[in-house]
Structure formats: structure tokens, C-alpha cells
Design a protein around this motif. Structure first.
Motif, PDB file in Angstrom:
ATOM      1  N   LYS A  87       0.741  -1.315  -0.042  1.00  0.00           N
ATOM      2  CA  LYS A  87       0.046  -0.115   0.105  1.00  0.00           C
ATOM      3  C   LYS A  87       1.036   1.264  -0.143  1.00  0.00           C
ATOM      4  CE  LYS A  87      -3.419  -2.479   3.030  1.00  0.00           C
ATOM      5  NZ  LYS A  87      -4.153  -2.360   4.248  1.00  0.00           N
ATOM      6  N   PRO A  88       0.345   2.296  -0.519  1.00  0.00           N
ATOM      7  CA  PRO A  88       1.237   3.683  -0.512  1.00  0.00           C
ATOM      8  C   PRO A  88       1.410   3.920   0.988  1.00  0.00           C
ATOM      9  CG  PRO A  88      -0.634   3.714  -1.804  1.00  0.00           C
ATOM     10  CD  PRO A  88      -0.966   2.360  -1.224  1.00  0.00           C
ATOM     11  N   GLU A  89       0.904   3.475   1.963  1.00  0.00           N
ATOM     12  CA  GLU A  89       1.392   4.088   3.350  1.00  0.00           C
ATOM     13  C   GLU A  89       2.535   3.178   3.567  1.00  0.00           C
ATOM     14  OE1 GLU A  89      -1.913   3.321   2.189  1.00  0.00           O
ATOM     15  OE2 GLU A  89      -3.011   2.179   3.721  1.00  0.00           O
ATOM     16  N   ASP A  90       2.829   2.079   3.031  1.00  0.00           N
ATOM     17  CA  ASP A  90       4.051   1.217   3.520  1.00  0.00           C
ATOM     18  C   ASP A  90       5.416   1.884   3.145  1.00  0.00           C
ATOM     19  OD1 ASP A  90       2.149  -1.672   2.601  1.00  0.00           O
ATOM     20  OD2 ASP A  90       2.442  -0.872   4.456  1.00  0.00           O
ATOM     21  N   THR A  91       5.249   3.049   2.152  1.00  0.00           N
ATOM     22  CA  THR A  91       6.311   3.874   1.584  1.00  0.00           C
ATOM     23  C   THR A  91       7.108   4.090   2.979  1.00  0.00           C
ATOM     24  OG1 THR A  91       5.346   4.657  -0.305  1.00  0.00           O
ATOM     25  CG2 THR A  91       7.045   5.736   0.693  1.00  0.00           C
ATOM     26  N   ALA A  92       8.414   3.837   2.950  1.00  0.00           N
ATOM     27  CA  ALA A  92       9.224   4.421   4.125  1.00  0.00           C
ATOM     28  C   ALA A  92      10.789   3.785   3.752  1.00  0.00           C
ATOM     29  CB  ALA A  92       8.678   3.557   5.288  1.00  0.00           C
ATOM     30  N   VAL A  93      11.806   4.154   4.554  1.00  0.00           N
ATOM     31  CA  VAL A  93      12.978   3.551   4.768  1.00  0.00           C
ATOM     32  C   VAL A  93      12.801   2.247   5.586  1.00  0.00           C
ATOM     33  CG1 VAL A  93      15.297   3.569   5.306  1.00  0.00           C
ATOM     34  CG2 VAL A  93      14.112   5.570   4.464  1.00  0.00           C
ATOM     35  N   TYR A  94      13.250   0.982   5.369  1.00  0.00           N
ATOM     36  CA  TYR A  94      13.148   0.073   6.075  1.00  0.00           C
ATOM     37  C   TYR A  94      14.308  -0.251   6.705  1.00  0.00           C
ATOM     38  CZ  TYR A  94       8.541  -0.771   4.545  1.00  0.00           C
ATOM     39  OH  TYR A  94       6.825  -0.737   4.674  1.00  0.00           O
ATOM     40  N   TYR A  95      14.503  -0.721   7.958  1.00  0.00           N
ATOM     41  CA  TYR A  95      15.838  -0.901   8.680  1.00  0.00           C
ATOM     42  C   TYR A  95      15.676  -2.477   9.159  1.00  0.00           C
ATOM     43  CZ  TYR A  95      16.505   4.173   8.609  1.00  0.00           C
ATOM     44  OH  TYR A  95      16.738   5.361   8.288  1.00  0.00           O
ATOM     45  N   CYS A  96      16.821  -2.995   9.119  1.00  0.00           N
ATOM     46  CA  CYS A  96      16.973  -4.315   9.777  1.00  0.00           C
ATOM     47  C   CYS A  96      17.719  -3.928  11.213  1.00  0.00           C
ATOM     48  CB  CYS A  96      17.864  -5.131   8.832  1.00  0.00           C
ATOM     49  SG  CYS A  96      18.153  -6.527   9.622  1.00  0.00           S
ATOM     50  N   ALA A  97      17.338  -4.909  11.929  1.00  0.00           N
ATOM     51  CA  ALA A  97      17.990  -4.612  13.309  1.00  0.00           C
ATOM     52  C   ALA A  97      18.387  -6.142  13.904  1.00  0.00           C
ATOM     53  CB  ALA A  97      17.007  -4.043  14.397  1.00  0.00           C
ATOM     54  N   ALA A  98      19.201  -6.267  14.756  1.00  0.00           N
ATOM     55  CA  ALA A  98      19.694  -7.436  15.361  1.00  0.00           C
ATOM     56  C   ALA A  98      19.803  -7.291  16.912  1.00  0.00           C
ATOM     57  CB  ALA A  98      21.099  -8.024  14.970  1.00  0.00           C
ATOM     58  N   LYS A  99      19.283  -8.162  17.813  1.00  0.00           N
ATOM     59  CA  LYS A  99      19.083  -8.293  19.157  1.00  0.00           C
ATOM     60  C   LYS A  99      19.879  -9.447  19.617  1.00  0.00           C
ATOM     61  CE  LYS A  99      15.711  -7.421  22.704  1.00  0.00           C
ATOM     62  NZ  LYS A  99      16.182  -6.019  23.191  1.00  0.00           N
ATOM     63  N   THR A 100      20.743  -9.275  20.617  1.00  0.00           N
ATOM     64  CA  THR A 100      21.831 -10.240  20.896  1.00  0.00           C
ATOM     65  C   THR A 100      21.237 -10.812  22.238  1.00  0.00           C
ATOM     66  OG1 THR A 100      23.244  -8.811  22.042  1.00  0.00           O
ATOM     67  CG2 THR A 100      23.569  -9.448  19.605  1.00  0.00           C
ATOM     68  N   GLY A 101      20.473 -10.213  22.946  1.00  0.00           N
ATOM     69  CA  GLY A 101      20.151 -10.652  24.393  1.00  0.00           C
ATOM     70  C   GLY A 101      18.579 -10.817  24.419  1.00  0.00           C
ATOM     71  N   ILE A 102      17.982 -10.954  25.636  1.00  0.00           N
ATOM     72  CA  ILE A 102      16.655 -11.188  25.707  1.00  0.00           C
ATOM     73  C   ILE A 102      15.883  -9.942  25.950  1.00  0.00           C
ATOM     74  CG2 ILE A 102      17.047 -13.291  26.690  1.00  0.00           C
ATOM     75  CD1 ILE A 102      16.520 -11.832  29.443  1.00  0.00           C
ATOM     76  N   GLY A 103      14.668  -9.839  25.798  1.00  0.00           N
ATOM     77  CA  GLY A 103      13.674  -8.645  25.724  1.00  0.00           C
ATOM     78  C   GLY A 103      12.587  -8.777  24.842  1.00  0.00           C
ATOM     79  N   ARG A 104      11.859  -7.628  24.882  1.00  0.00           N
ATOM     80  CA  ARG A 104      10.818  -7.633  24.148  1.00  0.00           C
ATOM     81  C   ARG A 104      11.310  -7.214  22.394  1.00  0.00           C
ATOM     82  NH1 ARG A 104       5.926  -3.916  25.871  1.00  0.00           N
ATOM     83  NH2 ARG A 104       5.100  -4.636  23.862  1.00  0.00           N
ATOM     84  N   LEU A 105      10.770  -7.756  21.503  1.00  0.00           N
ATOM     85  CA  LEU A 105      11.350  -7.845  20.241  1.00  0.00           C
ATOM     86  C   LEU A 105      10.542  -6.602  19.366  1.00  0.00           C
ATOM     87  CD1 LEU A 105      11.835 -11.364  19.082  1.00  0.00           C
ATOM     88  CD2 LEU A 105      13.195  -9.731  20.298  1.00  0.00           C
ATOM     89  N   ASN A 108      12.300  -0.805  20.061  1.00  0.00           N
ATOM     90  CA  ASN A 108      13.410  -0.599  19.120  1.00  0.00           C
ATOM     91  C   ASN A 108      14.623  -0.662  20.002  1.00  0.00           C
ATOM     92  OD1 ASN A 108      13.479   1.646  21.102  1.00  0.00           O
ATOM     93  ND2 ASN A 108      13.322   3.305  19.297  1.00  0.00           N
ATOM     94  N   ALA A 109      14.579  -1.575  21.114  1.00  0.00           N
ATOM     95  CA  ALA A 109      15.878  -1.748  21.798  1.00  0.00           C
ATOM     96  C   ALA A 109      16.361  -2.793  21.260  1.00  0.00           C
ATOM     97  CB  ALA A 109      15.402  -2.090  23.306  1.00  0.00           C
ATOM     98  N   TYR A 110      17.138  -2.744  20.094  1.00  0.00           N
ATOM     99  CA  TYR A 110      18.140  -3.793  19.343  1.00  0.00           C
ATOM    100  C   TYR A 110      19.503  -3.138  19.563  1.00  0.00           C
ATOM    101  CZ  TYR A 110      14.107  -6.198  17.505  1.00  0.00           C
ATOM    102  OH  TYR A 110      13.073  -7.119  17.167  1.00  0.00           O
ATOM    103  N   ASP A 111      20.519  -4.184  19.323  1.00  0.00           N
ATOM    104  CA  ASP A 111      21.698  -3.504  19.319  1.00  0.00           C
ATOM    105  C   ASP A 111      22.683  -3.064  18.310  1.00  0.00           C
ATOM    106  OD1 ASP A 111      21.250  -6.723  21.201  1.00  0.00           O
ATOM    107  OD2 ASP A 111      22.092  -4.801  22.216  1.00  0.00           O
ATOM    108  N   TYR A 112      22.051  -3.697  17.137  1.00  0.00           N
ATOM    109  CA  TYR A 112      22.654  -3.316  15.859  1.00  0.00           C
ATOM    110  C   TYR A 112      21.723  -3.056  14.862  1.00  0.00           C
ATOM    111  CZ  TYR A 112      26.599  -5.528  18.276  1.00  0.00           C
ATOM    112  OH  TYR A 112      27.635  -5.914  19.076  1.00  0.00           O
ATOM    113  N   TRP A 113      21.945  -2.005  13.867  1.00  0.00           N
ATOM    114  CA  TRP A 113      21.051  -1.556  13.080  1.00  0.00           C
ATOM    115  C   TRP A 113      21.782  -1.443  11.548  1.00  0.00           C
ATOM    116  CZ3 TRP A 113      15.799  -0.352  13.816  1.00  0.00           C
ATOM    117  CH2 TRP A 113      15.511  -0.394  15.179  1.00  0.00           C
TER     118      TRP A 113
END
Length: 123
Positions: A87-105, A108-113
Motif C-alpha cells: 500500500k502507499p502507506e508502506d512507503t518508508a525507509v526499512y531498517y533491519c536490526a539485530a538483538k543479541t540478548g533477551i527482551g521484547r522484540l 526499538n531496543a536492538y543492539d545493531y542496525w
């Protein structure tokens, strides 16, 4: 240190599909939880989807449920985001992120982007 490189973005008409890929460095990729986030112009970065290392279990924001699918290939150190019925509202910059520990996914509390990849959906 984990490096993330996204690819697969581009311009697509509404109703079309794109598949984003995120290649990760690191020997223990299979233990990382991976997430996709997006940021539209003038808006804050928001959670899109995540997949845990163990399980794995997948999580989605409501606006993409039934349209987007997150998956991972641990042999290739890669996570994917299949985006259908765009959809047009999906227009955005998409980022991948990695989380090495535990916690809610879903936060935005990820370790690497990654650096992000542009997705533009025309109406």
C-alpha cells in the motif's frame, strides 16, 4: 560487532510485492533475534516485524499482518521480509536490526542496525 546490510528495496505499484533481505555478519546469527522497522518522512521509526532466534517465533505490527512475512535462513545469516499487497502507506525507509540478548522484540531496543533501504509504493 554485527554488521547488517539490507537490500531489495525499490519502487512498486500498490498491490505489488517486494522482498527485503538483510545479511548479517557474525558466527552466532542463529541466536540473534532479528527485526524490521520502518521510518516514513516526518514520522518516527516504527516496528514492523520480528523473528526470534529460538523457536523461531514471529511478531507483526497490526497494519502488516496478513500481508508481510518475516523469515530467516540461518545457513545464510540472512533475514527476509516478504511484503505483499503493498500500500502507499508502506512507503518508508526499512531498517533491519539485530538483538543479541533477551527482551521484547517489538520495541526499538536492538543492539545493531543496518543503514536502511528505501521502499516506495505508488498509488
Amino acid at each position: 560487532q554485527v554488521q547488517l546490510v539490507e537490500s531489495g528495496g525499490g519502487l512498486m505499484q500498490a498491490g505489488g510485492s517486494l522482498r527485503l533481505s538483510c545479511a548479517a555478519s557474525g558466527r552466532t546469527f542463529r541466536t540473534y533475534s532479528m527485526g524490521w522497522f520502518r521510518q516514513a518522512p516526518g514520522k518516527e521509526r516504527e516496528f514492523v516485524a520480528a523473528i526470534s532466534g529460538i523457536g523461531p517465533n514471529a511478531y507483526y505490527t497490526d497494519s502488516v499482518k496478513g500481508r508481510f512475512t518475516i523469515s530467516r535462513d540461518n545457513a545464510k545469516n540472512t533475514v527476509y521480509l516478504q511484503m505483499d499487497s503493498l500500500k502507499p502507506e508502506d512507503t518508508a525507509v526499512y531498517y533491519c536490526a539485530a538483538k543479541t540478548g533477551i527482551g521484547r522484540l517489538t520495541t526499538n531496543a536492538y543492539d545493531y542496525w543496518g543503514q536502511g533501504t528505501q521502499v516506495t509504493v505508488s498509488s
